[in-house]
Design a protein around this motif. Structure first.
Motif, PDB file in Angstrom:
ATOM      1  N   GLY A 165       0.891  -1.174  -0.039  1.00 32.66           N
ATOM      2  CA  GLY A 165      -0.034   0.198   0.167  1.00 32.66           C
ATOM      3  C   GLY A 165       0.917   1.148  -0.060  1.00 32.66           C
ATOM      4  N   GLY A 166      -0.013   2.509  -0.197  1.00 30.36           N
ATOM      5  CA  GLY A 166       1.019   3.546  -0.202  1.00 30.36           C
ATOM      6  C   GLY A 166       0.743   4.578   0.948  1.00 30.36           C
ATOM      7  N   LEU A 167       1.276   5.813   1.014  1.00 30.94           N
ATOM      8  CA  LEU A 167       1.388   6.578   2.230  1.00 30.94           C
ATOM      9  C   LEU A 167       0.173   7.306   2.215  1.00 30.94           C
ATOM     10  CD1 LEU A 167       3.004   7.821   4.605  1.00 30.94           C
ATOM     11  CD2 LEU A 167       4.176   9.177   2.950  1.00 30.94           C
ATOM     12  N   GLU A 168      -0.394   7.409   3.342  1.00 30.36           N
ATOM     13  CA  GLU A 168      -1.473   8.517   3.835  1.00 30.36           C
ATOM     14  C   GLU A 168      -1.037   9.477   4.721  1.00 30.36           C
ATOM     15  OE1 GLU A 168      -5.043   6.100   4.544  1.00 30.36           O
ATOM     16  OE2 GLU A 168      -4.172   4.213   3.650  1.00 30.36           O
ATOM     17  N   ARG A 169      -1.562  10.721   4.433  1.00 24.24           N
ATOM     18  CA  ARG A 169      -1.162  11.857   5.333  1.00 24.24           C
ATOM     19  C   ARG A 169      -2.137  12.394   5.670  1.00 24.24           C
ATOM     20  NH1 ARG A 169       3.651  12.840   1.884  1.00 24.24           N
ATOM     21  NH2 ARG A 169       5.589  12.043   3.041  1.00 24.24           N
ATOM     22  N   TYR A 170      -2.425  12.854   7.047  1.00 26.89           N
ATOM     23  CA  TYR A 170      -3.680  13.250   7.643  1.00 26.89           C
ATOM     24  C   TYR A 170      -3.404  14.463   8.819  1.00 26.89           C
ATOM     25  CZ  TYR A 170      -6.143   9.483   5.468  1.00 26.89           C
ATOM     26  OH  TYR A 170      -6.612   8.421   4.570  1.00 26.89           O
ATOM     27  N   VAL A 171      -4.134  15.362   9.017  1.00 30.68           N
ATOM     28  CA  VAL A 171      -4.171  15.858  10.214  1.00 30.68           C
ATOM     29  C   VAL A 171      -5.328  15.896  10.928  1.00 30.68           C
ATOM     30  CG1 VAL A 171      -2.519  17.760   9.676  1.00 30.68           C
ATOM     31  CG2 VAL A 171      -4.903  18.020   8.920  1.00 30.68           C
ATOM     32  N   PHE A 172      -5.570  15.709  12.291  1.00 31.76           N
ATOM     33  CA  PHE A 172      -6.634  15.229  13.247  1.00 31.76           C
ATOM     34  C   PHE A 172      -6.738  16.185  14.105  1.00 31.76           C
ATOM     35  CE2 PHE A 172      -3.121  13.111  15.097  1.00 31.76           C
ATOM     36  CZ  PHE A 172      -3.715  13.198  16.548  1.00 31.76           C
ATOM     37  N   GLU A 173      -8.151  16.174  14.576  1.00 31.35           N
ATOM     38  CA  GLU A 173      -8.660  17.052  15.561  1.00 31.35           C
ATOM     39  C   GLU A 173      -8.331  16.374  16.903  1.00 31.35           C
ATOM     40  OE1 GLU A 173     -12.258  19.855  16.977  1.00 31.35           O
ATOM     41  OE2 GLU A 173     -12.493  18.655  15.359  1.00 31.35           O
ATOM     42  N   LYS A 174      -8.808  15.361  17.106  1.00 28.16           N
ATOM     43  CA  LYS A 174      -8.792  14.648  18.473  1.00 28.16           C
ATOM     44  C   LYS A 174      -8.711  12.970  18.223  1.00 28.16           C
ATOM     45  CE  LYS A 174     -13.753  14.561  18.980  1.00 28.16           C
ATOM     46  NZ  LYS A 174     -15.019  14.879  20.104  1.00 28.16           N
ATOM     47  N   PHE A 175      -8.514  12.391  19.326  1.00 26.70           N
ATOM     48  CA  PHE A 175      -8.380  10.721  19.133  1.00 26.70           C
ATOM     49  C   PHE A 175      -8.890  10.125  20.435  1.00 26.70           C
ATOM     50  CE2 PHE A 175      -4.768  11.583  22.078  1.00 26.70           C
ATOM     51  CZ  PHE A 175      -4.635  10.300  22.646  1.00 26.70           C
ATOM     52  N   THR A 176      -8.978   8.833  20.246  1.00 26.37           N
ATOM     53  CA  THR A 176      -9.479   8.190  21.522  1.00 26.37           C
ATOM     54  C   THR A 176      -8.887   6.948  21.111  1.00 26.37           C
ATOM     55  OG1 THR A 176     -11.634   7.057  20.513  1.00 26.37           O
ATOM     56  CG2 THR A 176     -11.879   9.019  22.030  1.00 26.37           C
ATOM     57  N   GLU A 177      -9.000   5.776  22.135  1.00 26.43           N
ATOM     58  CA  GLU A 177      -7.888   4.750  22.443  1.00 26.43           C
ATOM     59  C   GLU A 177      -8.766   3.575  22.783  1.00 26.43           C
ATOM     60  OE1 GLU A 177      -3.691   3.149  24.112  1.00 26.43           O
ATOM     61  OE2 GLU A 177      -4.221   5.339  23.781  1.00 26.43           O
ATOM     62  N   THR A 178      -8.648   2.601  22.368  1.00 29.03           N
ATOM     63  CA  THR A 178      -9.176   1.424  23.028  1.00 29.03           C
ATOM     64  C   THR A 178      -8.146   0.306  23.383  1.00 29.03           C
ATOM     65  OG1 THR A 178      -9.674   0.179  21.002  1.00 29.03           O
ATOM     66  CG2 THR A 178     -11.273   1.545  21.732  1.00 29.03           C
ATOM     67  N   LYS A 179      -8.445  -0.943  23.732  1.00 24.75           N
ATOM     68  CA  LYS A 179      -7.222  -1.943  23.963  1.00 24.75           C
ATOM     69  C   LYS A 179      -6.545  -2.230  22.739  1.00 24.75           C
ATOM     70  CE  LYS A 179      -8.649  -6.005  24.712  1.00 24.75           C
ATOM     71  NZ  LYS A 179      -9.278  -7.497  25.429  1.00 24.75           N
ATOM     72  N   ASP A 180      -7.155  -2.348  21.488  1.00 23.64           N
ATOM     73  CA  ASP A 180      -6.512  -2.772  20.231  1.00 23.64           C
ATOM     74  C   ASP A 180      -6.423  -1.914  19.141  1.00 23.64           C
ATOM     75  OD1 ASP A 180      -9.108  -3.025  19.630  1.00 23.64           O
ATOM     76  OD2 ASP A 180      -9.065  -4.968  19.380  1.00 23.64           O
TER      77      ASP A 180
END
Length: 243
Positions: A141-156
């Motif tokens: 696959g290729g390279l993807e680039r993003y800017v993001f506002e916020k994140f959340t996290e789960t166990k996996d």
């Protein structure tokens, strides 16, 4: 949170006294991930030696050991396919199988494993899944680039929200992006502010281990985000080495 801060400080202190020494490797990049339920740490490194020789890969060491490159200790894969744990670490790599160089287009791509090597390193079971080079390269696959506002996290997994694609001409917007943890790299400043998150994601069929998909994502936060906001599980922290 206090345990998380202690772990980050421990890593920075432990590797601030790294010394290359004559005839040894000059480490250009070093990441560390705590293996949950153990005193072991999984390192990912990139280093340069004499005559532009390059060494890189994954190494398991105990947290009491000072990091030093020994090529004999390199794990036999170049990408992780799942979150490392105290029982098993699984990764993937490729070999020619008559599909390198001029033979690349003379062969059909094979996406199922050619073989699986199993062994132990530091009392942890290692599983290295080996694919045909052409099949492997066509799924990377290729390279993807993003800017993001916020994140959340789960166990996996990590979930990123309100993303803007800065790679394509179309300027694609995503409301949400889910990425699997395991090979997640945090690049941070000296005060712990996140500059970039790199995610290498491999998707395999859970039964046949057929190589389904590979992707590389680079993500930058729109707002100030700190490394201590992330857990240790399935995530590498970049270590600054001082000679």
């Amino acid at each position: 949170m206090k345990k998380q801060i202690f772990f980050f400080r421990f890593l920075i202190i432990s590797f601030s006294f790294y010394s290359c020494g004559p005839g040894e490797w000059d480490i250009s990049e070093l990441y560390a991930q705590k293996i949950e339920g153990t005193s072991k740490i999984l390192y990912k490194y990139n280093a340069w030696g004499g005559r532009d020789s390059n060494a890189n890969g994954f190494i398991i060491l105990d947290s009491t050991e000072t990091f030093k490159i020994n090529l004999k200790n390199n794990l036999s894969f170049n990408k992780l396919s799942e979150i490392p744990n105290k029982i098993k670490i699984q990764g993937i790599t490729s070999e020619c199988y008559n599909s390198c160089e001029e033979n690349y287009y003379k062969t059909l791509p094979i996406f199922k494993p050619m073989k699986i090597d199993k062994y132990q390193s530091n009392n942890i079971n290692i599983e290295s899944i080996i694919y045909q080079y052409r099949g492997y390269s066509e799924k990377e696959g290729g390279l993807e680039r993003y800017v993001f506002e916020k994140f959340t996290e789960t166990k996996d997994s990590l979930f990123f929200y309100n993303l803007d694609d800065v790679e394509s001409m179309d300027g694609i917007h995503l409301d949400e992006l889910k990425l699997k943890k395991g090979e997640v790299y945090l690049q941070q400043t000296e005060n712990g502010t996140i500059e970039k998150i790199i995610v290498e994601q491999i998707t395999l069929d859970p039964i046949t281990k057929e190589f389904i998909d590979g992707r590389t994502c680079h993500l930058k936060p729109k707002n100030k985000t700190f490394a201590i906001e992330f857990s240790k599980k399935g995530i590498f922290l970049k270590i600054k080495t001082v000679k």
